[in-house]
Design a protein around this motif. Structure first.
Motif, short mmCIF file in Angstrom:
data_model
loop_
_atom_site.label_atom_id
_atom_site.label_comp_id
_atom_site.label_asym_id
_atom_site.label_seq_id
_atom_site.Cartn_x
_atom_site.Cartn_y
_atom_site.Cartn_z
N GLY A 1 -25.10 83.32 -18.96
CA GLY A 1 -25.71 82.51 -20.01
C GLY A 1 -24.81 82.43 -21.22
O GLY A 1 -23.59 82.68 -21.13
N PRO A 2 -25.35 82.06 -22.39
CA PRO A 2 -24.52 81.96 -23.60
C PRO A 2 -23.85 83.29 -23.91
O PRO A 2 -24.50 84.34 -23.96
N MET A 3 -22.53 83.24 -24.09
CA MET A 3 -21.76 84.46 -24.33
C MET A 3 -21.54 84.64 -25.83
O MET A 3 -20.71 83.97 -26.44
N GLY A 4 -22.31 85.54 -26.42
CA GLY A 4 -22.16 85.88 -27.82
C GLY A 4 -21.38 87.17 -27.97
O GLY A 4 -20.54 87.53 -27.14
N LEU A 5 -21.68 87.91 -29.02
CA LEU A 5 -20.89 89.10 -29.34
C LEU A 5 -21.00 90.21 -28.30
O LEU A 5 -19.97 90.75 -27.86
N PRO A 6 -22.21 90.62 -27.87
CA PRO A 6 -22.26 91.73 -26.90
C PRO A 6 -21.51 91.43 -25.61
O PRO A 6 -20.93 92.34 -25.00
N GLU A 7 -21.52 90.15 -25.20
CA GLU A 7 -20.85 89.78 -23.94
C GLU A 7 -19.33 89.87 -24.04
O GLU A 7 -18.64 89.86 -23.02
N MET A 8 -18.81 89.96 -25.26
CA MET A 8 -17.36 90.08 -25.44
C MET A 8 -16.94 91.53 -25.68
O MET A 8 -15.88 91.80 -26.23
N THR A 9 -17.78 92.45 -25.25
CA THR A 9 -17.44 93.87 -25.31
C THR A 9 -17.56 94.49 -23.92
O THR A 9 -18.22 93.95 -23.03
N SER A 10 -16.90 95.62 -23.77
CA SER A 10 -17.11 96.49 -22.62
C SER A 10 -17.79 97.75 -23.14
O SER A 10 -18.30 97.76 -24.27
N THR A 11 -17.84 98.78 -22.34
CA THR A 11 -18.39 100.05 -22.82
C THR A 11 -17.48 101.19 -22.40
O THR A 11 -16.66 101.06 -21.48
N LYS A 12 -17.63 102.29 -23.10
CA LYS A 12 -17.01 103.53 -22.63
C LYS A 12 -18.00 104.67 -22.88
O LYS A 12 -18.91 104.55 -23.71
N TYR A 13 -17.80 105.75 -22.13
CA TYR A 13 -18.67 106.91 -22.27
C TYR A 13 -18.01 107.94 -23.18
O TYR A 13 -16.81 108.22 -23.06
N VAL A 14 -18.79 108.48 -24.08
CA VAL A 14 -18.33 109.55 -24.96
C VAL A 14 -19.14 110.80 -24.58
O VAL A 14 -20.38 110.79 -24.67
N VAL A 15 -18.43 111.82 -24.16
CA VAL A 15 -19.08 113.06 -23.74
C VAL A 15 -18.69 114.16 -24.73
O VAL A 15 -17.50 114.43 -24.93
N THR A 16 -19.67 114.78 -25.36
CA THR A 16 -19.42 115.79 -26.39
C THR A 16 -20.00 117.13 -25.95
O THR A 16 -21.20 117.22 -25.62
N GLY A 17 -19.17 118.11 -25.94
CA GLY A 17 -19.62 119.46 -25.56
C GLY A 17 -19.28 120.49 -26.62
O GLY A 17 -18.85 120.17 -27.72
N ASP A 18 -19.46 121.73 -26.26
CA ASP A 18 -19.15 122.87 -27.15
C ASP A 18 -18.41 123.92 -26.33
O ASP A 18 -18.92 125.01 -26.05
N GLY A 19 -17.20 123.52 -25.89
CA GLY A 19 -16.41 124.41 -25.05
C GLY A 19 -16.88 124.43 -23.60
O GLY A 19 -16.57 125.37 -22.86
N HIS A 20 -17.62 123.40 -23.18
CA HIS A 20 -18.13 123.37 -21.83
C HIS A 20 -17.00 123.37 -20.80
O HIS A 20 -15.99 122.67 -20.98
N VAL A 21 -17.16 124.10 -19.73
CA VAL A 21 -16.26 124.05 -18.58
C VAL A 21 -17.11 123.89 -17.33
O VAL A 21 -18.27 124.30 -17.29
N ARG A 22 -16.51 123.29 -16.35
CA ARG A 22 -17.24 123.04 -15.10
C ARG A 22 -16.94 124.12 -14.10
O ARG A 22 -15.76 124.40 -13.81
#
Length: 423
Positions: free
Chosen positions: A402-423
Motif C-alpha cells: 500500500g502507500p509507503m510512508g515513513l515506517p515502510e522506509m525503515t527496517s528493524t534491529k534487535y537490541v539485547v541488554t543484559g547484566d553480564g549474561h552468559v549462555r
C-alpha cells in the motif's frame, strides 16, 4: 563521472555517488528528529522561494515533451505550476510534522533469564528511487527518505531532467544550510539508461531500490535487479457497484475515481455493475462518463449504448491513465470478485454497497493492497490516509504494502541488554 574520450561511465558514477550517500547516511542516522524536521521545513521554504527557477526549468521540459509528441497524460504528470509546487512544499512540511519512526520500539519484553529484548526501527541506509516524469516524486522521496534516516539516490526520467536538477539543487542547498550532509539527497544522471542498470547492479552500495512508473519500468527493475526491490505497481483499479448501492452516491464515486485526475495510478480503470441495478445505473453512468469525455470500453450490455466501444480482455486488463474506462455487468458479487482476481493489478479496488455482509465478503475476498468501501479509489494516497507524502504504492506482499510512508522506509534491529549474561 566522465571516462576516457568523454564517455559517461554510469557504473563508476553511480558507485561514486552511492559511496558519498553511504557516508552521509551514517551522519543522518544519528540526527535528532528536531534537526531532520528543521531540514525538511528549510527544504519546503526553499522550494517556494525558488518557484520561478523551478517553473522555468519545468516549462522547458514540458515544451520539449510536447514537441516530441508525448502523450497528454504523461505531459500532465510532468507539468508543474505554482499550486503543484506549493503542494510539494506542503508535503515536506507534513512529513516534518509526522512522528519520527527511527528508534520506535516495535516490540519488547524481558526474557525469563532477565535479558531485555527490544526490536527497534532503523533506517534502511541508501535508497535508490527510479521514476518516470513526475517531478513531485523528487521532493516526496527526498523528504520521506531524510525523515526516515535514509540517503536517497534519485534517478528521474530524462523528460524531467531540467526540473529534477533544479529541484535537487534547491533541496541540497537547504539540507546543507540546516547542518546535514547535502549528499543525503543526490540526483543520478538521466542521460543514459545505463545509470538505471548501474543502480540495479549496485548491490552492497545501494540497500533498496524502488521503481515508480509504468509497467515496463517496474518489470525490468524487478526482473533484472540484484539490489533488493520494493515493488510499486501499476493501477488497474476497479469500482464495483453492488445490488444494494445508493446509485446517486455510486455515480458520484465512479465519476470522482475516473475523472478527478486520470493520469495517476489510483484512478479507476474498470467499472463493474451488478445485474440487478444495471438497467437503471448503466445508462446513467454511460451518459455521465461520456459527458466528461470518457470513452467506455464495455461488455455487450454497455456496448448496446451509442459511443461505447466493445471491450476485449486486453481492455479489461489495461491501466489506461487516460479518459478511458473498461466496464462490465456481473451477475453477482462472486462474479465481480472473480473479474477483479482475473484482471486486477493488485493496487486498489472499491465496492459501493449498503449491504455490510457484501462489503465484508468483498474485503475478505479481494487481495489488493487497498480495498475501499463506499469511497473513491483516489483515496489510495499517503497524504489522504494521513501518512504525509508517500514514496509510492507497493503492490507486493513483503515488508511494505500500500502507500509507503515513513515506517515502510525503515527496517528493524534487535537490541539485547543484559547484566553480564552468559549462555
Amino acid at each position: 563521472m566522465v571516462a576516457a574520450a568523454g564517455t559517461y561511465d554510469a557504473a563508476a558514477a553511480v558507485a561514486e555517488q552511492a559511496g558519498r550517500a553511504r557516508t552521509a547516511s551514517w551522519d543522518l542516522a544519528l540526527a535528532t528528529r528536531a534537526r531532520k524536521d528543521d531540514a525538511l521545513r528549510a527544504m519546503a521554504d526553499a522550494l517556494v522561494a525558488a518557484q520561478d527557477a523551478v517553473l522555468t526549468a519545468n516549462a522547458d521540459d514540458v515544451a520539449a515533451a510536447e514537441e516530441a509528441g508525448t502523450e497528454p497524460s504523461v505531459v500532465d504528470r510532468l507539468r508543474l505550476d505554482a499550486s503543484r509546487l506549493a503542494a510539494m512544499a506542503e508535503g515536506l512540511r507534513d512529513v516534518a510534522d509526522l512522528p519520527d519512526p527511527v528508534g520506535e520500539v516495535v516490540r519488547g519484553s524481558t526474557l525469563a533469564n532477565g535479558l531485555e529484548l527490544r526490536q527497534v526501527r532503523v533506517p534502511l541506509g541508501v535508497v535508490a528511487v527510479v521514476y518516470e516524469a513526475r517531478p513531485n516524486v523528487t521532493a516526496d522521496a527526498a523528504g520521506i527518505c531524510l525523515k526516515s534516516g535514509n540517503a536517497v539516490l534519485l534517478r528521474g526520467s530524462s523528460s524531467a531532467a531540467r526540473t529534477n536538477a533544479a529541484v535537487v539543487d534547491v533541496l541540497r542547498a537547504a539540507v546543507a544550510g540546516a547542518g546535514l550532509p547535502a549528499d543525503v539527497v543526490q540526483l543520478v544522471d538521466s542521460r543514459s539508461r545505463d545509470s538505471v542498470g548501474a543502480l540495479m547492479r549496485a548491490r552492497g552500495l545501494v540497500d533498496v531500490l524502488v521503481p515508480r512508473g509504468g509497467a515496463g519500468l517496474i518489470r525490468s527493475v524487478v526482473e533484472g535487479s540484484t539490489v533488493p526491490v520494493i515493488e510499486t505497481g501499476v493501477g488497474n483499479c476497479h469500482v464495483y457497484v453492488d445490488a444494494s448501492a445508493d446509485l446517486d452516491q455510486a455515480l458520484a464515486v465512479v465519476m470522482n475515481a475516473k475523472t478527478q485526475r486520470t493520469s495517476v495510478c489510483n484512478a479507476a480503470e474498470s467499472l463493474l455493475v451488478h445485474a440487478d441495478v444495471a438497467e437503471t445505473f448503466v445508462p446513467r453512468v454511460v451518459e455521465a462518463l461520456q459527458g466528461a469525455g470518457v470513452t467506455v470500453h464495455g461488455d455487450p450490455v454497455f456496448a448496446a449504448y451509442d459511443g461505447v466501444v466493445p471491450a476485449t480482455d486486453d481492455d479489461h486488463a489495461r491501466e489506461y491513465l487516460s479518459l478511458d474506462l473498461s466496464a462490465a455487468v456481473v451477475p453477482d458479487l462472486e462474479a465481480a470478485v472473480a473479474h477483479v482476481r482475473r484482471f486486477s493489478s493488485g493496487h486498489s479496488e472499491a465496492i459501493l454497497t449498503r449491504d455490510q455482509g457484501a462489503a465484508r465478503r468483498f474485503v475478505a475476498a479481494v487481495d489488493s493492497a487497498v480495498v475501499l468501501v463506499n469511497a473513491s479509489t483516489r483515496f489510495t494516497d499517503g497524504a489522504e490516509l494521513g501518512f504525509g507524502a508517500e514514496i509510492g504504492i507497493s503492490t507486493q506482499k513483503l515488508h511494505a504494502r500500500g502507500p509507503m510512508g515513513l515506517p515502510e522506509m525503515t527496517s528493524t534491529k534487535y537490541v539485547v541488554t543484559g547484566d553480564g549474561h552468559v549462555r
